[in-house]
Design an enzyme around this catalytic site. Structure first.
Site, mmCIF file in Angstrom:
data_model
loop_
_atom_site.group_PDB
_atom_site.id
_atom_site.type_symbol
_atom_site.label_atom_id
_atom_site.label_comp_id
_atom_site.label_asym_id
_atom_site.label_seq_id
_atom_site.Cartn_x
_atom_site.Cartn_y
_atom_site.Cartn_z
ATOM 1 N N ARG A 86 0.791 -1.225 0.000
ATOM 2 C CA ARG A 86 0.000 0.000 0.000
ATOM 3 C C ARG A 86 0.831 1.287 0.000
ATOM 4 O O ARG A 86 0.373 2.344 -0.426
ATOM 5 C CB ARG A 86 -0.870 -0.029 1.256
ATOM 6 C CG ARG A 86 -1.983 0.958 1.327
ATOM 7 C CD ARG A 86 -2.661 0.860 2.685
ATOM 8 N NE ARG A 86 -3.432 -0.361 2.851
ATOM 9 C CZ ARG A 86 -4.711 -0.475 2.538
ATOM 10 N NH1 ARG A 86 -5.351 0.559 2.030
ATOM 11 N NH2 ARG A 86 -5.357 -1.604 2.721
ATOM 12 N N HIS A 124 -18.434 6.559 41.466
ATOM 13 C CA HIS A 124 -19.661 7.308 41.231
ATOM 14 C C HIS A 124 -19.315 8.764 40.962
ATOM 15 O O HIS A 124 -18.449 9.309 41.638
ATOM 16 C CB HIS A 124 -20.557 7.223 42.477
ATOM 17 C CG HIS A 124 -21.788 8.050 42.363
ATOM 18 N ND1 HIS A 124 -22.858 7.669 41.587
ATOM 19 C CD2 HIS A 124 -22.128 9.263 42.897
ATOM 20 C CE1 HIS A 124 -23.802 8.594 41.664
ATOM 21 N NE2 HIS A 124 -23.388 9.574 42.449
HETATM 22 P P1 FAD Z 1 -5.875 -5.632 6.484
HETATM 23 O O1 FAD Z 1 -6.038 -4.557 7.459
HETATM 24 O O2 FAD Z 1 -6.838 -5.694 5.341
HETATM 25 O O3 FAD Z 1 -4.390 -5.529 5.958
HETATM 26 C C1 FAD Z 1 -3.891 -6.321 4.940
HETATM 27 C C2 FAD Z 1 -2.784 -5.590 4.240
HETATM 28 O O4 FAD Z 1 -2.116 -6.493 3.360
HETATM 29 C C3 FAD Z 1 -3.271 -4.450 3.366
HETATM 30 O O5 FAD Z 1 -2.669 -3.233 3.759
HETATM 31 C C4 FAD Z 1 -2.868 -4.849 1.955
HETATM 32 O O6 FAD Z 1 -2.446 -3.739 1.167
HETATM 33 C C5 FAD Z 1 -1.724 -5.808 2.206
HETATM 34 N N1 FAD Z 1 -1.557 -6.804 1.140
HETATM 35 C C6 FAD Z 1 -2.508 -7.615 0.612
HETATM 36 N N2 FAD Z 1 -1.984 -8.425 -0.320
HETATM 37 C C7 FAD Z 1 -0.666 -8.116 -0.396
HETATM 38 C C8 FAD Z 1 0.417 -8.618 -1.172
HETATM 39 N N3 FAD Z 1 0.252 -9.614 -2.064
HETATM 40 N N4 FAD Z 1 1.645 -8.049 -1.009
HETATM 41 C C9 FAD Z 1 1.822 -7.057 -0.092
HETATM 42 N N5 FAD Z 1 0.856 -6.571 0.670
HETATM 43 C C10 FAD Z 1 -0.382 -7.082 0.528
HETATM 44 N N6 FAD Z 1 -12.492 -3.470 12.724
HETATM 45 C C11 FAD Z 1 -12.545 -3.198 14.040
HETATM 46 O O7 FAD Z 1 -12.091 -4.016 14.833
HETATM 47 N N7 FAD Z 1 -13.071 -2.022 14.511
HETATM 48 C C12 FAD Z 1 -13.591 -1.085 13.678
HETATM 49 O O8 FAD Z 1 -14.055 -0.053 14.124
HETATM 50 C C13 FAD Z 1 -13.562 -1.341 12.290
HETATM 51 N N8 FAD Z 1 -14.046 -0.443 11.425
HETATM 52 C C14 FAD Z 1 -13.967 -0.692 10.103
HETATM 53 C C15 FAD Z 1 -14.473 0.260 9.218
HETATM 54 C C16 FAD Z 1 -14.395 0.063 7.859
HETATM 55 C C17 FAD Z 1 -14.934 1.111 6.930
HETATM 56 C C18 FAD Z 1 -13.779 -1.125 7.353
HETATM 57 C C19 FAD Z 1 -13.659 -1.365 5.876
HETATM 58 C C20 FAD Z 1 -13.292 -2.081 8.211
HETATM 59 C C21 FAD Z 1 -13.386 -1.879 9.593
HETATM 60 N N9 FAD Z 1 -12.904 -2.830 10.504
HETATM 61 C C22 FAD Z 1 -12.986 -2.564 11.838
HETATM 62 C C23 FAD Z 1 -12.315 -4.103 10.069
HETATM 63 C C24 FAD Z 1 -10.784 -4.035 10.104
HETATM 64 O O9 FAD Z 1 -10.349 -2.993 9.285
HETATM 65 C C25 FAD Z 1 -10.182 -5.362 9.640
HETATM 66 O O10 FAD Z 1 -10.724 -6.418 10.393
HETATM 67 C C26 FAD Z 1 -8.673 -5.365 9.813
HETATM 68 O O11 FAD Z 1 -8.077 -4.332 9.075
HETATM 69 C C27 FAD Z 1 -8.088 -6.712 9.397
HETATM 70 O O12 FAD Z 1 -6.720 -6.689 9.561
HETATM 71 P P2 FAD Z 1 -5.732 -7.579 8.666
HETATM 72 O O13 FAD Z 1 -4.368 -7.256 9.139
HETATM 73 O O14 FAD Z 1 -6.191 -8.976 8.684
HETATM 74 O O15 FAD Z 1 -5.945 -7.074 7.170
#
Ligand code: FAD
Length: 470
Positions: free
Chosen positions: A38, A449
């Site tokens: 990203r 409280h």
């Molecule tokens: P991600 O955060 O999706 O990160 C994965 C990363 O891997 C990305 O940056 C991507 O660019 C990178 N990537 C993918 N493939 C490759 C590759 N081949 N090579 C290199 N890099 C790669 N969760 C909460 O707990 N609380 C909240 O309030 C909340 N609000 C949200 C609001 C919105 C609008 C959205 C869309 C989601 C929200 N979520 C919330 C959910 C939360 O964002 C996700 O559960 C969390 O980001 C998951 O984390 P992750 O590390 O698994 O994946």
């Protein structure tokens, strides 16, 4: 950054799962590289998810309060208006500060950071097309896939992030739409609907299922829906969007009852598609190394986060389980602990869920529906915030605490809170469930409280005895 020397751990993805895993691995003394395509760290959560949405929820709440509540508190001014670019730039500043903060944590913990798109060459080797146009091969004894999730689109709809938007577009609209239609009444849809509703949009939420947020306790959900309706959010449940006609200045949606039947139409300036998220593994080359996925494309792992391919692990949104940032973080820490030869543990029954609307709704453990389905004998204790002195003092008393406990042992089974700050209040309950506490344990714990937390104490009292203040 060069990643050519062999690492103990290579993490693909710098979201809350990946970056936390990388930091923890380095803290455990493992040589670690994190690869992120990203350009900034923090993943979906920090860049286009949790953080920007909470920034806009807060800013829009301030505007709404200024319009509707300040006068009552004796704070008067002649006019109040929204400066949308300023609101967006406050959000962007918060995001930028936090993503840079993670880069700082990587440096501090000596995590090697490679910016680029990564694909598998073998179970212990990945090739990265770097952001600056180069290519590098990174080797690792253990590789953790933390590639997260992406927006799920719907058949017949093309997301252009201008008029038909995903949550990403909804976080960056340049004008307040007159009519916003939200497809999907989950957390994200309701949060983004709240933001734009407060800023002046008429929001209509179209949901295929018969209820909003299906995972919520039914009784709390009913109160929550009423609260959102009071905020002028309209709901069309058991309804599906068949198509969106984009030909004119105004979008025309064709709707149909979920069970089939007569079609109706609805107009919108912007349509937000928030009908769920799908695991993101495209371009990663999972087939090449033979990593098993389920029908939904999620990577299958065992309780140690290991996939079927030796040395390849997966965590976060890309594996089954709640798609939440804190769950991804817990996965990341536990996975790395296993790799380091220690014990890791995540209790998936105790992952709290929070909807950051106003009031917020937070829960942990089982809903009453789940308790019933398990055939358990249980007691319910409830306490309304209308009877909580702090909530009354600040005139923000909409909401309830509901505690479910096993009848025989009084052990707490679930806690559900609807309150302005439910997302903070819930953690006392999370800890209680974690330690196997009874409702009497909470009730006999001294609470300061006047605080909102006293409502949890009183609901706990109501579970096995009588509350004092109602
Ligand atoms: P991600 O955060 O999706 O990160 C994965 C990363 O891997 C990305 O940056 C991507 O660019 C990178 N990537 C993918 N493939 C490759 C590759 N081949 N090579 C290199 N890099 C790669 N969760 C909460 O707990 N609380 C909240 O309030 C909340 N609000 C949200 C609001 C919105 C609008 C959205 C869309 C989601 C929200 N979520 C919330 C959910 C939360 O964002 C996700 O559960 C969390 O980001 C998951 O984390 P992750 O590390 O698994 O994946």
């Amino acid at each position: 950054a060069s990643g050519s020397d062999e690492n103990d751990v290579v993490v693909i993805g710098g979201g809350p799962g990946g970056y936390v895993a990388a930091i923890k691995a380095a803290q455990l003394g493992l040589k670690t590289t994190c690869i992120e395509k990203r350009g900034t760290l923090g993943g979906t959560c920090l860049n286009v998810g949790c953080i920007p949405s909470k920034a806009l929820l807060h800013s829009s709440h301030m505007f709404h309060e200024a319009q509707h509540s300040f006068a009552q508190h004796g704070v008067k001014f002649s006019s109040v208006e929204v400066d949308l670019p300023a609101m967006m730039s406050q959000k962007d500043k918060a995001v930028a500060g936090l993503t840079r903060g993670i880069e700082g944590l990587f440096k501090k913990n000596k995590v090697n950071y490679v910016k680029g798109y990564c694909k598998f060459l073998s179970p212990s080797e990945v090739s990265v097309d770097t952001i600056d146009g180069g290519n590098t091969v990174v080797k690792g004894k253990n590789i953790i896939i933390a590639t997260g999730s992406d927006v799920k689109s719907l058949p017949g709809l093309t997301i252009d992030e201008k008029r038909i938007v995903s949550s990403t577009g909804a976080l960056a609209l340049t004008e307040v739409p007159k009519n916003l239609v939200v497809i999907g009444a989950g957390y994200i849809g309701l949060e983004m609907g709240s933001v734009w509703g407060r800023l002046g949009s008429q929001v209509t939420v179209v949901e295929f299922a018969s209820d909003i947020v299906p995972t919520m306790d039914g009784e709390v959900r009913k109160q929550f829906q009423r609260s959102l309706e009071k905020q002028k959010m309209k709901f069309m449940l058991k309804t599906k969007v068949v198509s969106v006609d984009t030909a004119g200045d105004v979008l025309k949606l064709t709707l149909e009852p979920a069970a089939g039947g007569e079609q109706t139409t609805l107009e919108a300036d912007v349509v937000l598609v928030s009908a769920g998220r799908v695991p993101f593994t495209s371009g990663l080359g999972l087939d090449k190394i033979g990593v098993e996925t389920d029908k939904a494309g999620r990577i299958l792992v065992n309780e140690r986060f290991a996939s079927n391919v030796t040395g390849v692990y997966a965590i976060g949104d890309v594996i089954p389980g709640p798609m939440l940032a804190h769950k991804a973080e817990e996965d990341g820490v536990a996975c790395v602990e296993f790799i380091a030869g220690k014990e890791g543990h995540v209790d998936y029954d105790l992952v709290p869920g929070v909807c950051y609307t106003h009031p917020e709704v937070a829960s942990v453990g089982k809903t009453e529906e789940q308790v019933k389905a398990l055939g358990l004998d249980y007691r319910v204790g409830k306490f309304p915030f209308l009877a909580n002195s702090r909530a009354k003092a600040i005139d923000d008393a909409e909401g309830i605490v509901k505690v479910l406990a096993e009848k025989e042992t009084d052990k707490i089974l679930g806690v559900h809170i609807m309150a302005p700050n439910a997302g903070e209040l819930i953690h006392e309950a999370v800890l209680a469930l974690h330690y196997g506490a009874s409702s009497e344990d909470i009730a006999r714990t001294c609470h300061a409280h006047p605080t909102m937390s006293e409502a949890l104490k009183e609901a706990a009292m109501a579970t096995y005895d009588k509350p004092i203040h109602i």
